[in-house]
Design a protein around this motif. Sequence first.
Motif, mmCIF file in Angstrom:
data_model
loop_
_atom_site.group_PDB
_atom_site.id
_atom_site.type_symbol
_atom_site.label_atom_id
_atom_site.label_comp_id
_atom_site.label_asym_id
_atom_site.label_seq_id
_atom_site.Cartn_x
_atom_site.Cartn_y
_atom_site.Cartn_z
ATOM 1 N N ASN A 222 40.637 -66.888 -15.216
ATOM 2 C CA ASN A 222 39.285 -67.387 -15.497
ATOM 3 C C ASN A 222 39.272 -68.727 -16.213
ATOM 4 O O ASN A 222 38.356 -69.014 -16.985
ATOM 5 N N ALA A 223 40.278 -69.543 -15.972
ATOM 6 C CA ALA A 223 40.259 -70.916 -16.491
ATOM 7 C C ALA A 223 39.290 -71.752 -15.667
ATOM 8 O O ALA A 223 38.952 -71.408 -14.532
ATOM 9 N N ALA A 224 38.853 -72.870 -16.228
ATOM 10 C CA ALA A 224 37.917 -73.734 -15.516
ATOM 11 C C ALA A 224 38.580 -74.451 -14.347
ATOM 12 O O ALA A 224 37.917 -74.803 -13.375
ATOM 13 N N THR A 225 39.893 -74.680 -14.448
ATOM 14 C CA THR A 225 40.638 -75.354 -13.382
ATOM 15 C C THR A 225 42.005 -74.700 -13.225
ATOM 16 O O THR A 225 42.501 -74.034 -14.137
ATOM 17 N N ASP B 100 53.384 -56.320 -15.816
ATOM 18 C CA ASP B 100 52.401 -57.316 -16.228
ATOM 19 C C ASP B 100 51.781 -58.009 -15.015
ATOM 20 O O ASP B 100 50.578 -58.286 -14.985
ATOM 21 N N PHE B 101 52.608 -58.275 -14.017
ATOM 22 C CA PHE B 101 52.085 -58.936 -12.821
ATOM 23 C C PHE B 101 51.115 -58.030 -12.074
ATOM 24 O O PHE B 101 50.105 -58.501 -11.532
ATOM 25 N N GLU B 102 51.375 -56.732 -12.050
ATOM 26 C CA GLU B 102 50.456 -55.800 -11.398
ATOM 27 C C GLU B 102 49.107 -55.798 -12.114
ATOM 28 O O GLU B 102 48.051 -55.751 -11.467
ATOM 29 N N SER B 103 49.125 -55.869 -13.439
ATOM 30 C CA SER B 103 47.872 -55.960 -14.199
ATOM 31 C C SER B 103 47.162 -57.274 -13.911
ATOM 32 O O SER B 103 45.937 -57.322 -13.794
ATOM 33 N N PHE B 104 47.933 -58.338 -13.822
ATOM 34 C CA PHE B 104 47.376 -59.652 -13.497
ATOM 35 C C PHE B 104 46.693 -59.617 -12.133
ATOM 36 O O PHE B 104 45.570 -60.101 -11.967
ATOM 37 N N LYS B 105 47.345 -59.023 -11.151
ATOM 38 C CA LYS B 105 46.765 -58.945 -9.804
ATOM 39 C C LYS B 105 45.489 -58.120 -9.795
ATOM 40 O O LYS B 105 44.519 -58.466 -9.117
ATOM 41 N N ALA B 106 45.475 -57.029 -10.548
ATOM 42 C CA ALA B 106 44.312 -56.148 -10.560
ATOM 43 C C ALA B 106 43.084 -56.844 -11.141
ATOM 44 O O ALA B 106 41.949 -56.521 -10.795
ATOM 45 N N ALA B 107 43.322 -57.804 -12.035
ATOM 46 C CA ALA B 107 42.221 -58.498 -12.700
ATOM 47 C C ALA B 107 41.974 -59.874 -12.108
ATOM 48 O O ALA B 107 41.202 -60.647 -12.661
ATOM 49 N N GLN B 108 42.610 -60.208 -10.999
ATOM 50 C CA GLN B 108 42.629 -61.585 -10.531
ATOM 51 C C GLN B 108 41.223 -62.160 -10.344
ATOM 52 O O GLN B 108 40.327 -61.523 -9.827
ATOM 53 N N ASN B 109 41.073 -63.358 -10.822
ATOM 54 C CA ASN B 109 39.870 -64.155 -10.620
ATOM 55 C C ASN B 109 40.255 -65.599 -10.870
ATOM 56 O O ASN B 109 40.926 -65.909 -11.845
ATOM 57 N N ALA B 110 39.871 -66.455 -9.954
ATOM 58 C CA ALA B 110 40.231 -67.862 -10.072
ATOM 59 C C ALA B 110 39.480 -68.479 -11.262
ATOM 60 O O ALA B 110 38.360 -68.079 -11.569
ATOM 61 N N HIS B 111 40.080 -69.443 -11.872
ATOM 62 C CA HIS B 111 41.426 -69.983 -11.595
ATOM 63 C C HIS B 111 42.441 -69.242 -12.456
ATOM 64 O O HIS B 111 42.182 -69.013 -13.629
ATOM 65 N N GLY B 112 43.607 -68.917 -11.876
ATOM 66 C CA GLY B 112 44.582 -68.148 -12.617
ATOM 67 C C GLY B 112 46.002 -68.580 -12.320
ATOM 68 O O GLY B 112 46.279 -69.201 -11.288
ATOM 69 N N ALA B 113 46.927 -68.254 -13.240
ATOM 70 C CA ALA B 113 48.343 -68.568 -13.048
ATOM 71 C C ALA B 113 49.179 -67.526 -13.778
ATOM 72 O O ALA B 113 48.779 -67.028 -14.843
ATOM 73 N N ILE C 193 32.669 -69.158 -8.276
ATOM 74 C CA ILE C 193 33.657 -68.624 -7.342
ATOM 75 C C ILE C 193 33.295 -67.191 -6.976
ATOM 76 O O ILE C 193 33.149 -66.338 -7.844
ATOM 77 N N GLU C 194 33.158 -66.938 -5.698
ATOM 78 C CA GLU C 194 32.770 -65.617 -5.234
ATOM 79 C C GLU C 194 33.953 -64.798 -4.732
ATOM 80 O O GLU C 194 33.864 -63.584 -4.589
ATOM 81 N N SER C 195 35.041 -65.437 -4.416
ATOM 82 C CA SER C 195 36.231 -64.720 -3.951
ATOM 83 C C SER C 195 37.469 -65.426 -4.480
ATOM 84 O O SER C 195 37.403 -66.581 -4.900
ATOM 85 N N SER C 196 38.597 -64.730 -4.473
ATOM 86 C CA SER C 196 39.843 -65.293 -4.987
ATOM 87 C C SER C 196 40.976 -64.978 -4.027
ATOM 88 O O SER C 196 40.934 -63.981 -3.306
ATOM 89 N N GLN C 197 41.986 -65.846 -4.017
ATOM 90 C CA GLN C 197 43.164 -65.600 -3.196
ATOM 91 C C GLN C 197 44.425 -65.784 -4.030
ATOM 92 O O GLN C 197 44.563 -66.757 -4.756
#
Length: 214
Positions: free
Chosen positions: A90-93, A62-75, A42-46
């Motif tokens: 960074n989960a596989a799915t 916590d959500f702001e930290s989550f957004k700053a580190a975002q990389n798919a796959h995430g929840a 994955i080269e980009s995330s949304q």
Amino acid sequence: MIHFFKYGLIGGLLLAGAACDAPTGGSAATGVQVGIGQISFIESSQLKIRSNIQLDQKARADFESFKAAQNAHGAFYVGSNGSGSAGHLNAATGADAQKTAKVLCEHFAKRTCVLYATVEPGPNDDPNALPRLYKKEIQPAVRGNQVVSKLAVAVSPIGSFGYAWNFDTRSNAQEAAIESCKKAVARGSAKNDETLRAVLQNAGLHECRIHIYY
């Protein structure tokens, strides 16, 4: 403050990356077969917001930290009253990310949690692509694998993974990848307390499976 680990839990926010070990023997499972040239990252995330629930101050931080580190796959999950949260990256799915974040949120918040946001592959990414964090570890194996040899990647919902390459048979590669993943899970889980380890294990988040193989 949220601290970042390869596999770690601080303040109820899981920012799980990949961890791997050298391959040895183990038990095999089936996954998705790909061509060696079809293993992509994955080269980009949304980021997609999934709920209009109002977050309290801690969950918002916590959500702001989550957004700053975002990389798919995430929840990212939050307690039904907007208090208490957990995120998994960074989960596989996407399914692994959601399952892990929900279990963690409900463990820490002690209440039902709802899906607040997801991090998904970008529009130009293959839906089956691996998280970018895997790239540093796996790409050399992909390049070094002999055309006639077998390669396998095993993953766990918690985010640890293992891989094996240059094996003579598919089953041997899968067994080695599963064992490598199990070692990575054990190393990561040792950082958590006994209660949390039991919660993760009982939810099946430590189970390794073959994700892709060649």
